[in-house]
Write an enzyme that holds these catalytic residues in place. Structure first.
Site, PDB file in Angstrom:
ATOM      1  N   ASN A 150     -19.188 -14.404  58.159  1.00  0.00           N
ATOM      2  CA  ASN A 150     -19.178 -15.570  56.929  1.00  0.00           C
ATOM      3  C   ASN A 150     -18.119 -14.627  56.339  1.00  0.00           C
ATOM      4  O   ASN A 150     -17.486 -13.656  56.019  1.00  0.00           O
ATOM      5  CB  ASN A 150     -19.671 -15.683  55.788  1.00  0.00           C
ATOM      6  CG  ASN A 150     -21.253 -16.737  56.267  1.00  0.00           C
ATOM      7  OD1 ASN A 150     -21.119 -17.505  57.292  1.00  0.00           O
ATOM      8  ND2 ASN A 150     -22.069 -16.250  55.599  1.00  0.00           N
ATOM      9  N   GLY A 151     -16.006 -15.896  55.582  1.00  0.00           N
ATOM     10  CA  GLY A 151     -16.094 -14.817  55.021  1.00  0.00           C
ATOM     11  C   GLY A 151     -14.292 -14.947  55.933  1.00  0.00           C
ATOM     12  O   GLY A 151     -14.246 -15.878  56.375  1.00  0.00           O
ATOM     13  N   HIS A 156      -0.419 -44.982  18.308  1.00  0.00           N
ATOM     14  CA  HIS A 156       0.209 -46.129  18.784  1.00  0.00           C
ATOM     15  C   HIS A 156      -1.040 -47.655  19.520  1.00  0.00           C
ATOM     16  O   HIS A 156      -0.412 -48.064  20.318  1.00  0.00           O
ATOM     17  CB  HIS A 156       0.761 -45.732  20.067  1.00  0.00           C
ATOM     18  CG  HIS A 156       2.697 -44.986  20.000  1.00  0.00           C
ATOM     19  ND1 HIS A 156       2.943 -45.719  18.703  1.00  0.00           N
ATOM     20  CD2 HIS A 156       2.313 -43.511  20.130  1.00  0.00           C
ATOM     21  CE1 HIS A 156       4.172 -44.120  18.802  1.00  0.00           C
ATOM     22  NE2 HIS A 156       3.780 -43.249  19.322  1.00  0.00           N
ATOM     23  N   CYS A 162     -19.788 -20.467  55.419  1.00  0.00           N
ATOM     24  CA  CYS A 162     -21.210 -20.670  56.597  1.00  0.00           C
ATOM     25  C   CYS A 162     -22.292 -19.793  55.701  1.00  0.00           C
ATOM     26  O   CYS A 162     -22.649 -19.452  55.132  1.00  0.00           O
ATOM     27  CB  CYS A 162     -20.349 -20.200  57.869  1.00  0.00           C
ATOM     28  SG  CYS A 162     -18.765 -20.462  57.778  1.00  0.00           S
ATOM     29  N   TRP A 215     -18.782 -24.038  58.788  1.00  0.00           N
ATOM     30  CA  TRP A 215     -17.740 -24.270  57.771  1.00  0.00           C
ATOM     31  C   TRP A 215     -16.426 -24.029  57.707  1.00  0.00           C
ATOM     32  O   TRP A 215     -15.827 -22.915  57.524  1.00  0.00           O
ATOM     33  CB  TRP A 215     -18.449 -24.538  56.458  1.00  0.00           C
ATOM     34  CG  TRP A 215     -17.268 -24.904  55.399  1.00  0.00           C
ATOM     35  CD1 TRP A 215     -16.284 -24.637  54.429  1.00  0.00           C
ATOM     36  CD2 TRP A 215     -17.701 -26.235  54.450  1.00  0.00           C
ATOM     37  NE1 TRP A 215     -16.063 -25.495  53.901  1.00  0.00           N
ATOM     38  CE2 TRP A 215     -16.296 -26.555  53.689  1.00  0.00           C
ATOM     39  CE3 TRP A 215     -17.703 -27.530  55.036  1.00  0.00           C
ATOM     40  CZ2 TRP A 215     -15.640 -28.017  53.177  1.00  0.00           C
ATOM     41  CZ3 TRP A 215     -17.913 -28.907  54.291  1.00  0.00           C
ATOM     42  CH2 TRP A 215     -16.914 -28.354  53.111  1.00  0.00           C
ATOM     43  N   ARG A 258     -24.213 -25.720  53.085  1.00  0.00           N
ATOM     44  CA  ARG A 258     -22.810 -24.141  53.012  1.00  0.00           C
ATOM     45  C   ARG A 258     -22.527 -25.064  53.976  1.00  0.00           C
ATOM     46  O   ARG A 258     -21.598 -24.647  53.870  1.00  0.00           O
ATOM     47  CB  ARG A 258     -24.158 -22.994  53.733  1.00  0.00           C
ATOM     48  CG  ARG A 258     -25.198 -22.393  52.791  1.00  0.00           C
ATOM     49  CD  ARG A 258     -25.372 -21.404  53.022  1.00  0.00           C
ATOM     50  NE  ARG A 258     -24.355 -20.093  52.498  1.00  0.00           N
ATOM     51  CZ  ARG A 258     -24.466 -19.269  51.723  1.00  0.00           C
ATOM     52  NH1 ARG A 258     -25.309 -19.989  50.892  1.00  0.00           N
ATOM     53  NH2 ARG A 258     -23.686 -18.186  51.966  1.00  0.00           N
ATOM     54  N   GLU A 282     -19.067 -40.385  33.625  1.00  0.00           N
ATOM     55  CA  GLU A 282     -19.553 -40.176  35.192  1.00  0.00           C
ATOM     56  C   GLU A 282     -21.040 -40.310  35.804  1.00  0.00           C
ATOM     57  O   GLU A 282     -21.817 -40.821  36.445  1.00  0.00           O
ATOM     58  CB  GLU A 282     -18.773 -40.097  36.514  1.00  0.00           C
ATOM     59  CG  GLU A 282     -17.952 -38.540  36.699  1.00  0.00           C
ATOM     60  CD  GLU A 282     -17.718 -38.572  38.152  1.00  0.00           C
ATOM     61  OE1 GLU A 282     -17.139 -39.443  39.506  1.00  0.00           O
ATOM     62  OE2 GLU A 282     -16.960 -37.078  37.547  1.00  0.00           O
ATOM     63  N   LYS A 315     -20.044 -39.641  47.565  1.00  0.00           N
ATOM     64  CA  LYS A 315     -19.311 -38.849  47.411  1.00  0.00           C
ATOM     65  C   LYS A 315     -18.037 -38.537  48.433  1.00  0.00           C
ATOM     66  O   LYS A 315     -17.498 -38.343  48.259  1.00  0.00           O
ATOM     67  CB  LYS A 315     -20.597 -37.628  48.459  1.00  0.00           C
ATOM     68  CG  LYS A 315     -19.542 -36.115  47.843  1.00  0.00           C
ATOM     69  CD  LYS A 315     -19.413 -35.440  46.530  1.00  0.00           C
ATOM     70  CE  LYS A 315     -18.663 -34.146  46.793  1.00  0.00           C
ATOM     71  NZ  LYS A 315     -18.364 -33.775  45.393  1.00  0.00           N
ATOM     72  N   LYS A 338     -15.496 -37.174  33.574  1.00  0.00           N
ATOM     73  CA  LYS A 338     -16.553 -36.149  34.219  1.00  0.00           C
ATOM     74  C   LYS A 338     -18.341 -37.037  32.958  1.00  0.00           C
ATOM     75  O   LYS A 338     -19.010 -36.692  33.719  1.00  0.00           O
ATOM     76  CB  LYS A 338     -17.125 -34.387  33.991  1.00  0.00           C
ATOM     77  CG  LYS A 338     -16.030 -33.460  34.930  1.00  0.00           C
ATOM     78  CD  LYS A 338     -16.988 -33.537  35.984  1.00  0.00           C
ATOM     79  CE  LYS A 338     -16.459 -34.199  37.480  1.00  0.00           C
ATOM     80  NZ  LYS A 338     -15.028 -34.846  37.678  1.00  0.00           N
ATOM     81  N   GLU A 387     -10.164 -35.631  33.187  1.00  0.00           N
ATOM     82  CA  GLU A 387     -10.609 -35.422  34.202  1.00  0.00           C
ATOM     83  C   GLU A 387     -11.974 -34.999  32.725  1.00  0.00           C
ATOM     84  O   GLU A 387     -13.145 -35.311  33.828  1.00  0.00           O
ATOM     85  CB  GLU A 387     -10.337 -33.443  34.475  1.00  0.00           C
ATOM     86  CG  GLU A 387     -11.480 -33.467  35.343  1.00  0.00           C
ATOM     87  CD  GLU A 387     -12.248 -34.171  36.535  1.00  0.00           C
ATOM     88  OE1 GLU A 387     -11.373 -35.187  36.550  1.00  0.00           O
ATOM     89  OE2 GLU A 387     -13.388 -33.671  37.443  1.00  0.00           O
TER      90      GLU A 387
END
Ligand code: F6R
Length: 613
Positions: A107-108, A509, A2, A81, A27, A493, A608, A490, A486
């Site tokens: 925050n936290g 193979h 946050c 958030w 944030r 993209e 996104k 990455k 992955e």
């Protein structure tokens, strides 16, 4: 994650606070609020605190405060958030104590907030948040000295915080404290600012002081006093910020993707904090909403996801099968929904999604629910549709992920699935000793991630060497096969280089026909049970003269014999390897893309949040 802003000085606080929140919107952005000390009666000097909150973007709050006369030169504000409690106005900060005089932004995560709340039976709570508990706790220790009340309250708290407290009877001061969540104090002429990062104050001052963990600040118009853990007054260095606004949001990183790659040690800690128990060798993810008997009755797990989340799910499959002994399938959500999947009342479906809005995953959730499965979410964005439509689950606490290519959300998805696998495993076949070994190894991950990230420059050199290749092969075996997938995703993209990923044993193979001196290979050959097998596969690659980058375990002297370019990663338990091994691949893709002049945060053709089928 946050954002906090605070101001004390001679100017009107409201425009500074709203402007500051806009700077911090990156944030967190599900709700926001502001509180200002208002002189109600100049003669008798009665002060009161006025607060306005709104769900949605800062614009919603800005609209709402327009009609209110929020005059005053001392105030605090927050953009949220969500971590505890849904996205509703009551849960937005600032939070008050009972008498409306003490207010806090935080925050936290306060881990023991339930215990603390239990003990304050005479207090009236209006939200579901851990932060409101903190406001009441400070209020209960207040006896005329605000700083002392904050210090005493914090001595009862387990968890992390960056917080600012304001009291109607102390219009001359703000009290701030930090443990694990950043706070920066901006030094002006007869005025001071405080915020989660320097962006809200850059328009007014470039002189700042960074609070460290354990420090408490007493911030007045004309001065700032900082105290350490032992309550000793300390002298702190004032630093000059050279960043502009955008650079500051990215905390000095060139772009969000690089920042988010480097966020991983911290957000990983956020994901496991308060959820693991070393003594019992297990994890507790309360949001599962299943009894132990229901958990024991599960005969099959299905993990549904798209893209990067599906590769995180593939790691999860290994963990669930190995630790819990429950047959586990991974399905692309877009396939699952049309496949007429076999679901029984003994099937547990996890939907895994960063955004919580991916249309394919959402449709798969609905299909699984229709067929009677237990459906749970592993989601980043709090209050998102998938989080709301599943019957429970867990937030991964990665914080806002702004770069289109997912990095830190992947790591935290893997972390949560490993925690779930331990939790299920301990109810079935995982011994206390194995559970404890896993938890110990998990707690060591952030430090080991930092060791991997320290190799940034070396990986950048490798990107320089390979950036002009047209194709690249990624190889891994076992739990490192999803890591190879992955790494390849990455690279394609964000750099637009063609990349493929295969299990090492599958090469012979067919795909090995592709390899040549122009088709390099990035291979993961760490010291686990498949090490020897992978080694033979890499010999096969070498024989085809494909240049090789090898990811190997620290201390593996044979790696250099196989490849000219080796990146070493710290050793860890096999199930946790993806938490370390993915990071160099992210950095390699990132640097390659930057060198090719790509827009890494916003690669072409991608979005996104994919809310269309
Ligand atoms: C790749 C990437 C995408 C997402 C996928 C699912 O870097 O970001 O592959 O992983 O679109 O998105 P979420 O996790 O939001 O459901």
């Amino acid at each position: 994650m946050c954002g906090i802003v605070g101001y004390i000085g001679n100017k009107q606080a409201l425009p500074i606070l709203i402007g500051g929140l806009r700077r911090l919107e990156y944030r967190g952005y599900d709700s926001a609020g502001v509180a200002i000390i208002k002189i109600q009666d100049t003669d008798s000097k009665i002060q009161m605190i006025e607060s306005v909150k709104a769900v949605g973007k800062i614009d919603m709050l800005a609209d709402k405060v327009k009609d209110k006369k929020l005059d005053g030169t001392v105030g605090i504000a927050h953009t949220r958030w969500a971590t505890h409690g849904g996205v509703i106005e009551q849960n937005a900060h600032p939070h008050f104590g009972c008498d409306g005089k003490l207010v806090i932004v935080h925050n936290g995560i306060i881990e023991n907030y339930r215990e603390l709340k239990e003990k304050m039976k005479d207090h009236k709570f209006v939200s579901e948040t851990d932060t409101e508990v903190l406001a009441h706790l400070i209020e209960s220790h207040y006896d005329g000295d605000l700083k002392l009340a904050v210090e005493t309250a914090l001595s009862h708290v387990r968890g992390t915080y960056g917080l600012v407290v304001m009291h109607a009877d102390h219009p001359e001061e703000l009290i701030a404290a930090r443990l694990g969540s950043p706070l920066v104090i901006g030094m002006g002429e007869n005025e001071h600012y405080i915020a989660s990062d320097a962006t809200p104050m850059l328009a007014y001052t470039k002189k700042v002081m960074f609070l460290e963990d354990g420090e408490i600040a007493e911030i007045k118009k004309d001065g700032v006093k900082i105290y350490n853990l032992k309550d000793e007054l300390i002298t702190k260095h004032i630093e000059e910020i050279e960043w502009n606004d955008e650079q500051a949001q990215k905390q000095g990183y060139e772009n969000f993707m690089l920042k988010e790659i480097h966020d991983q040690p911290t957000v990983f800690e956020d994901a496991i904090r308060g959820r693991v128990n070393l003594e019992e060798g297990t994890a507790h993810l309360g949001g599962l909403n299943m009894t132990d008997d229901e958990m024991r009755s599960i005969e099959r797990i299905v993990l549904i996801a798209c893209g990067t989340a599906s590769y995180a799910a593939m790691v999860g499959k290994y963990a669930f099968e190995r630790l819990a002994g429950i047959p586990t399938e991974v399905d692309y959500a877009s396939e699952f929904r049309y496949r007429d999947p076999i679901i029984t009342d003994k099937t547990l479906v996890f939907a895994i999604s960063q955004s919580g809005e991916t249309a394919d995953t959402l449709a798969a959730v609905r299909e699984a629910k229709r067929k009677g499965a237990f459906v749970r979410g592993i989601v980043n964005v709090v209050g998102s549709t998938i989080a709301r439509e599943t019957d429970g689950g867990t937030y991964i606490h990665a914080g806002p992920e702004l770069a289109v290519a997912s990095t830190k959300a992947y790591t935290n998805m893997v972390a949560i699935m490993i925690l779930y696998a331990i939790q299920f495993g301990r109810l079935k076949r995982v011994t206390l000793a194995t559970g404890q070994r896993l938890i110990t190894a998990l707690l060591e991950i952030p430090e080991k991630m930092n060791k991997v990230l320290e190799q940034n420059d070396k990986i950048k050199d490798l990107a320089q060497k390979y950036k002009d290749c047209k194709d690249m092969m990624f190889l891994g075996r076992g739990i490192n096969y999803p890591v190879a997938l992955e790494g390849s995703l990455k690279l394609k993209e964000i750099s637009y280089i063609h990349a493929e990923a295969y299990p090492g044993g599958e090469m012979k193979h067919g795909p090995i026909a592709l390899l040549s001196p122009e088709f390099p290979t990035f291979a993961i050959m760490v010291k686990d049970q498949l090490y020897e097998k992978m080694r033979s596969n890499i010999e096969e690659v070498k024989a085809r003269k494909s240049p090789i980058i090898l990811l190997a375990t620290e201390g593996d002297n044979c790696a250099k014999e196989l490849a000219e370019d080796v990146i070493y990663v710290p050793d860890t338990m096999e199930l946790l390897e993806p938490l370390l091994n993915t990071l160099p691949l992210q950095l390699f893709a990132y640097h390659t893309a930057v060198m090719l002049g790509r827009d890494v945060d916003r690669p072409r053709n991608l979005a996104k949040s994919v809310t269309v089928e």
